[in-house]
Scaffold this active site. Structure first.
Site: not given
Ligand SMILES: Nc1nc2nc(S)n(CCO)c2c(=O)[nH]1
Length: 152
Positions: A86, A95, A98, A100
């Site tokens: 990334r 990107r 990711d 999260d």
């Protein structure tokens, strides 16, 4: 071997082979002895929100069972982002991957490096839709609502 916690992780990719990136990230989560991937949502093609001058994303959400603390789980996620190259060129920009953390049990955490529940998850269809698919009854400890009861 700590207590087993249930956590939800959002994944997104909008560079390269997006499906491959998601598959690899999920594989790397599975390879961690302290993480068990329990459920995987469909992969959704979604228009970029926030910084819109970038390619569409492929998004998903996974449910994991883990003995890791929230911060250790965050480290696992950032390691996967690094390994999949990334490049954080533009903060909000494109990107390869990711990850999260959305929810971790009913924990509410406000650290500079980690905020749980994810502060924008209830405003993001690209998160709510896949999360609803795999865990409609999951509870948001700040909104005090189940995921299925959160409307955009
Ligand atoms: N559709 C969509 N838009 C996004 N904008 C940002 S930033 N991201 C990265 C997630 O924070 C996304 C995303 O994953 N999906």
């Amino acid at each position: 071997t700590g207590k087993i916690a249930t956590a939800y992780i959002a994944l997104g990719s909008n560079i390269g082979n997006r499906e491959d990136n998601l598959n690899k990230a999920i594989e790397m989560l599975k390879q961690n002895d302290e993480v068990e991937v329990n459920k995987i949502s469909s992969y959704l093609n979604t228009a970029p929100v926030g910084y819109t001058d970038q390619p569409d994303f492929l998004n998903a959400v996974v449910e994991v069972k883990t003995t890791l603390s929230p911060h250790k789980l965050l480290m696992v996620c950032s390691d996967i982002e690094k390994k999949l190259k990334r490049e954080r060129i533009i903060h909000w920009g494109p990107r390869t991957i990711d990850l999260d953390i959305l929810l971790y049990e009913d924990l509410v955490l406000n650290h500079e490096d980690l905020v749980i529940p994810h502060p924008r998850m209830h405003e993001r269809e690209f998160v709510l839709k896949p999360l609803k698919e795999i865990a409609p009854k999951a509870f948001h400890p700040v909104l005090k609502k189940t995921i299925e009861d959160i409307s955009l």
